[in-house]
Design a protein around this motif. Sequence first.
Motif, PDB file in Angstrom:
ATOM      1  N   ARG A 417     -15.774 -28.248  -7.279  1.00  0.00           N
ATOM      2  CA  ARG A 417     -16.828 -28.610  -6.324  1.00  0.00           C
ATOM      3  C   ARG A 417     -17.006 -27.734  -5.039  1.00  0.00           C
ATOM      4  NH1 ARG A 417     -20.702 -32.403  -5.840  1.00  0.00           N
ATOM      5  NH2 ARG A 417     -21.539 -32.962  -3.674  1.00  0.00           N
ATOM      6  N   LYS A 418     -15.445 -27.806  -4.458  1.00  0.00           N
ATOM      7  CA  LYS A 418     -15.231 -26.887  -3.376  1.00  0.00           C
ATOM      8  C   LYS A 418     -15.543 -25.472  -3.388  1.00  0.00           C
ATOM      9  CE  LYS A 418     -12.057 -28.309  -0.328  1.00  0.00           C
ATOM     10  NZ  LYS A 418     -10.702 -28.678  -0.061  1.00  0.00           N
ATOM     11  N   GLN A 419     -15.124 -25.002  -4.704  1.00  0.00           N
ATOM     12  CA  GLN A 419     -15.288 -23.447  -5.005  1.00  0.00           C
ATOM     13  C   GLN A 419     -16.774 -23.439  -5.195  1.00  0.00           C
ATOM     14  OE1 GLN A 419     -12.989 -22.066  -8.063  1.00  0.00           O
ATOM     15  NE2 GLN A 419     -13.937 -20.200  -8.283  1.00  0.00           N
ATOM     16  N   ASP A 420     -17.456 -24.149  -5.544  1.00  0.00           N
ATOM     17  CA  ASP A 420     -18.885 -23.903  -5.984  1.00  0.00           C
ATOM     18  C   ASP A 420     -19.698 -23.840  -4.607  1.00  0.00           C
ATOM     19  OD1 ASP A 420     -18.531 -23.709  -8.492  1.00  0.00           O
ATOM     20  OD2 ASP A 420     -18.877 -25.872  -8.852  1.00  0.00           O
ATOM     21  N   LYS A 421     -19.280 -24.858  -3.767  1.00  0.00           N
ATOM     22  CA  LYS A 421     -19.982 -25.056  -2.319  1.00  0.00           C
ATOM     23  C   LYS A 421     -19.718 -23.585  -1.444  1.00  0.00           C
ATOM     24  CE  LYS A 421     -19.671 -27.770   1.783  1.00  0.00           C
ATOM     25  NZ  LYS A 421     -19.258 -29.051   2.463  1.00  0.00           N
ATOM     26  N   SER A 422     -18.232 -23.278  -1.673  1.00  0.00           N
ATOM     27  CA  SER A 422     -17.754 -21.885  -0.914  1.00  0.00           C
ATOM     28  C   SER A 422     -18.746 -20.793  -1.366  1.00  0.00           C
ATOM     29  CB  SER A 422     -16.227 -21.775  -1.165  1.00  0.00           C
ATOM     30  OG  SER A 422     -15.666 -22.901  -0.792  1.00  0.00           O
ATOM     31  N   GLU A 423     -18.957 -20.707  -2.731  1.00  0.00           N
ATOM     32  CA  GLU A 423     -19.739 -19.514  -3.181  1.00  0.00           C
ATOM     33  C   GLU A 423     -21.202 -19.597  -2.804  1.00  0.00           C
ATOM     34  OE1 GLU A 423     -18.927 -17.235  -4.882  1.00  0.00           O
ATOM     35  OE2 GLU A 423     -16.814 -17.859  -5.464  1.00  0.00           O
ATOM     36  N   MET A 424     -21.689 -20.835  -2.664  1.00  0.00           N
ATOM     37  CA  MET A 424     -22.976 -21.184  -1.998  1.00  0.00           C
ATOM     38  C   MET A 424     -22.944 -20.533  -0.590  1.00  0.00           C
ATOM     39  SD  MET A 424     -24.239 -24.472  -3.566  1.00  0.00           S
ATOM     40  CE  MET A 424     -25.663 -24.495  -2.521  1.00  0.00           C
ATOM     41  N   ILE A 425     -22.031 -21.134   0.344  1.00  0.00           N
ATOM     42  CA  ILE A 425     -21.879 -20.666   1.558  1.00  0.00           C
ATOM     43  C   ILE A 425     -21.766 -19.120   1.913  1.00  0.00           C
ATOM     44  CG2 ILE A 425     -20.247 -20.760   3.495  1.00  0.00           C
ATOM     45  CD1 ILE A 425     -19.890 -23.803   2.735  1.00  0.00           C
ATOM     46  N   MET A 426     -21.019 -18.415   1.020  1.00  0.00           N
ATOM     47  CA  MET A 426     -20.685 -17.043   1.135  1.00  0.00           C
ATOM     48  C   MET A 426     -22.226 -16.094   0.961  1.00  0.00           C
ATOM     49  SD  MET A 426     -17.810 -16.126   2.201  1.00  0.00           S
ATOM     50  CE  MET A 426     -17.857 -17.674   3.096  1.00  0.00           C
ATOM     51  N   GLU A 427     -22.915 -16.808  -0.078  1.00  0.00           N
ATOM     52  CA  GLU A 427     -24.153 -15.939  -0.451  1.00  0.00           C
ATOM     53  C   GLU A 427     -25.310 -16.262   0.911  1.00  0.00           C
ATOM     54  OE1 GLU A 427     -26.162 -17.461  -3.901  1.00  0.00           O
ATOM     55  OE2 GLU A 427     -24.604 -16.845  -5.257  1.00  0.00           O
ATOM     56  N   LYS A 428     -25.271 -17.438   1.542  1.00  0.00           N
ATOM     57  CA  LYS A 428     -25.839 -17.739   2.784  1.00  0.00           C
ATOM     58  C   LYS A 428     -25.277 -16.734   3.978  1.00  0.00           C
ATOM     59  CE  LYS A 428     -27.540 -22.372   1.614  1.00  0.00           C
ATOM     60  NZ  LYS A 428     -27.391 -24.044   2.084  1.00  0.00           N
ATOM     61  N   CYS A 429     -24.183 -17.068   4.009  1.00  0.00           N
ATOM     62  CA  CYS A 429     -23.466 -16.008   5.149  1.00  0.00           C
ATOM     63  C   CYS A 429     -23.825 -14.414   4.955  1.00  0.00           C
ATOM     64  CB  CYS A 429     -21.823 -16.223   5.312  1.00  0.00           C
ATOM     65  SG  CYS A 429     -21.077 -15.245   6.377  1.00  0.00           S
ATOM     66  N   LEU A 430     -23.704 -14.161   3.870  1.00  0.00           N
ATOM     67  CA  LEU A 430     -24.027 -12.606   3.650  1.00  0.00           C
ATOM     68  C   LEU A 430     -25.418 -12.472   4.067  1.00  0.00           C
ATOM     69  CD1 LEU A 430     -21.819 -11.703   0.350  1.00  0.00           C
ATOM     70  CD2 LEU A 430     -21.513 -11.237   2.831  1.00  0.00           C
ATOM     71  N   SER A 431     -26.409 -13.242   3.778  1.00  0.00           N
ATOM     72  CA  SER A 431     -27.604 -13.003   3.845  1.00  0.00           C
ATOM     73  C   SER A 431     -28.130 -13.041   5.462  1.00  0.00           C
ATOM     74  CB  SER A 431     -28.550 -14.132   3.377  1.00  0.00           C
ATOM     75  OG  SER A 431     -28.473 -14.206   1.954  1.00  0.00           O
ATOM     76  N   TRP A 432     -27.304 -13.922   6.050  1.00  0.00           N
ATOM     77  CA  TRP A 432     -27.356 -14.150   7.344  1.00  0.00           C
ATOM     78  C   TRP A 432     -26.978 -13.059   8.273  1.00  0.00           C
ATOM     79  CZ3 TRP A 432     -23.809 -14.721  11.138  1.00  0.00           C
ATOM     80  CH2 TRP A 432     -23.935 -15.054  12.490  1.00  0.00           C
ATOM     81  N   ILE A 433     -25.925 -12.238   7.634  1.00  0.00           N
ATOM     82  CA  ILE A 433     -25.383 -11.004   8.301  1.00  0.00           C
ATOM     83  C   ILE A 433     -26.595  -9.981   8.139  1.00  0.00           C
ATOM     84  CG2 ILE A 433     -24.024  -9.169   7.970  1.00  0.00           C
ATOM     85  CD1 ILE A 433     -21.743 -11.170   7.455  1.00  0.00           C
ATOM     86  N   GLN A 434     -27.108  -9.873   6.879  1.00  0.00           N
ATOM     87  CA  GLN A 434     -28.239  -8.873   6.777  1.00  0.00           C
ATOM     88  C   GLN A 434     -29.650  -9.122   7.909  1.00  0.00           C
ATOM     89  OE1 GLN A 434     -28.215  -6.355   4.641  1.00  0.00           O
ATOM     90  NE2 GLN A 434     -26.045  -6.956   3.977  1.00  0.00           N
ATOM     91  N   GLU A 435     -29.589 -10.337   8.033  1.00  0.00           N
ATOM     92  CA  GLU A 435     -30.777 -10.529   8.808  1.00  0.00           C
ATOM     93  C   GLU A 435     -30.547 -10.617  10.476  1.00  0.00           C
ATOM     94  OE1 GLU A 435     -32.034 -14.741   8.164  1.00  0.00           O
ATOM     95  OE2 GLU A 435     -32.461 -14.388   5.992  1.00  0.00           O
ATOM     96  N   HIS A 436     -29.117 -10.526  10.756  1.00  0.00           N
ATOM     97  CA  HIS A 436     -28.799 -10.555  12.206  1.00  0.00           C
ATOM     98  C   HIS A 436     -27.705  -9.287  12.635  1.00  0.00           C
ATOM     99  CE1 HIS A 436     -30.223 -14.723  11.173  1.00  0.00           C
ATOM    100  NE2 HIS A 436     -30.775 -14.560  12.810  1.00  0.00           N
ATOM    101  N   PHE A 437     -27.393  -8.446  11.591  1.00  0.00           N
ATOM    102  CA  PHE A 437     -26.705  -7.409  11.967  1.00  0.00           C
ATOM    103  C   PHE A 437     -26.847  -6.612  13.309  1.00  0.00           C
ATOM    104  CE2 PHE A 437     -29.651  -5.153   9.166  1.00  0.00           C
ATOM    105  CZ  PHE A 437     -29.954  -4.054   9.855  1.00  0.00           C
TER     106      PHE A 437
END
Length: 534
Positions: A417-437
């Motif tokens: 569950r923690k790994q699945d949650k981490s994967e979701m967070i990574m996707e959100k983080c990378l999208s957040w970087i794309q929006e605010h780089f």
Amino acid sequence: MKILIVDDEPRHVRGMSNMISMMRPDAQILAAKDGIGALEIMRSDRPDVVLSDIQMPLMDGLAFLKQLEEEGIRTKVVMVSAYNLFEYAQTAIRHGAYDYLLKPVDSDKVEELLKRLELQLAAESKQQDESADMRQRLHMTTSAYRSRLLHLWLSGNLSDEERAELEALDIVKDANTVVLTELSFTQQVNKDRSICPPELVQQLEKVWSCFGQAHTFSLNTVLNNGVQLVTVVHPVSPIHEKRREIREALSSLREAWLSDGELIHGVGSNPDPLIHDIGVLYRAAQTAIAYTFHDCWSGTVFHDELLFPKRTVFRLDGERLFEALQEPGMDSVKAMCRSAFDELAAEGQTDPKLLKEYASLTLMKIKSRTRDVIDRHAGSVVTETAVMAIPNCAGYEQLIQLIAAGLGEVHQSLSDRKQDKSEMIMEKCLSWIQEHFMKDLTLEMAAEQFFFNASYFSTLIKSRTGKSFSDHITEARMRHAKELLAAGNLKIYEIAARCGYRDTKYFTRMFKKQTGLSPEAYKHISFSQTRNED
């Protein structure tokens, strides 16, 4: 039929052998040249019939016949002689000869003799089989009846008449020790598991007979995969004085039966030689054998070794255990459980039922604590372990393994569950970087955005993507810079600013480091390619 021919004349031996071989092809023919040689064959091969000449050197036929009588060797001896003298025949018959033949031997008489011998041997064989069967049946009947009396004795249900019969057996007189033995068969053993192996009865009796008068019999107790036996002992000296020797002997017996299954013993004894309450001793043995659950007893528990502590201590903090289950490995979880249950076991003095209750309770509490987090499969495994496997486990180490296995399911589910949650967070983080780089982003800003500790977040990004937080920002900025440079309508300092770089020279160095070209060169090449395409 096995036939021995004894004659000092080789031609007579060959003639008789050939004649009998033609009449009885399946017969086994042996030969000796005198009585001494014949005796050696008799002692080793035990032929069914002997055809012996009378007149022979060293030991003649009559002396041979007399020696057989003295040694108690019973066989059918037919005397063969060229002398038709009544006194020879009379002497031979007196010493046990079956019949008397004259030389030269007539084949019809030999055939008649063989037929009579075959009929008599068959009749004797049948009689022996019937006698042996009768003896076996009598032994079994006597043994079964004796076992029934002993069963009633153990349960305290003997009638006065039965008690009188039982007291006639020496074994019950002054007996002050009862041993309960269980053999639990392994799954690989292909046996009728309702029948006690007779060799085990004999071996137990032999072991305990070294310490006093002993009798072992099997109980008619129905076990799922094994048998129970009881040994009643009248020891020569107090049992507690021989405890070490007894345990060593029973350990050796346990090793001998290891390929068949697990052999355990509970010993109930009374140090007072004047008290012989067999029911009390039997119940003490039943209690003692339950404690063989603890591996420290090596399969043998004496009732008087048990202290039955009134106070039990169980120090396993549920919240600390839950926290340990969220760690990457299971080492802390296993160490906590081992420590808590070792202390509770009190070196084999705690009732196994209590250990199992605490083990099941521990698993069910963890399941309740994680019911909204772990998946359904893990929850089912934990429940089945707590409700079915633990109550039926046979030993302490097996109990510890079951606890670890149940908690291991919870740990794996939490990790997934923690790994699945981490994967979701990574996707959100990378999208957040794309929006605010284009902004002045920092690791601390990103960690705060996703509610993580900055150090942990840095490690998480690296482990999940193989790149650092700054690498992802640089890649996003360079990607956008290439798009702007290819468009060709902005100056370099304007592109640097739009990509989040305030210092144009620093932007130029970073771009060249990432692409191998300066921004101007990349812009020129991109413009030329676009024009050629047009």
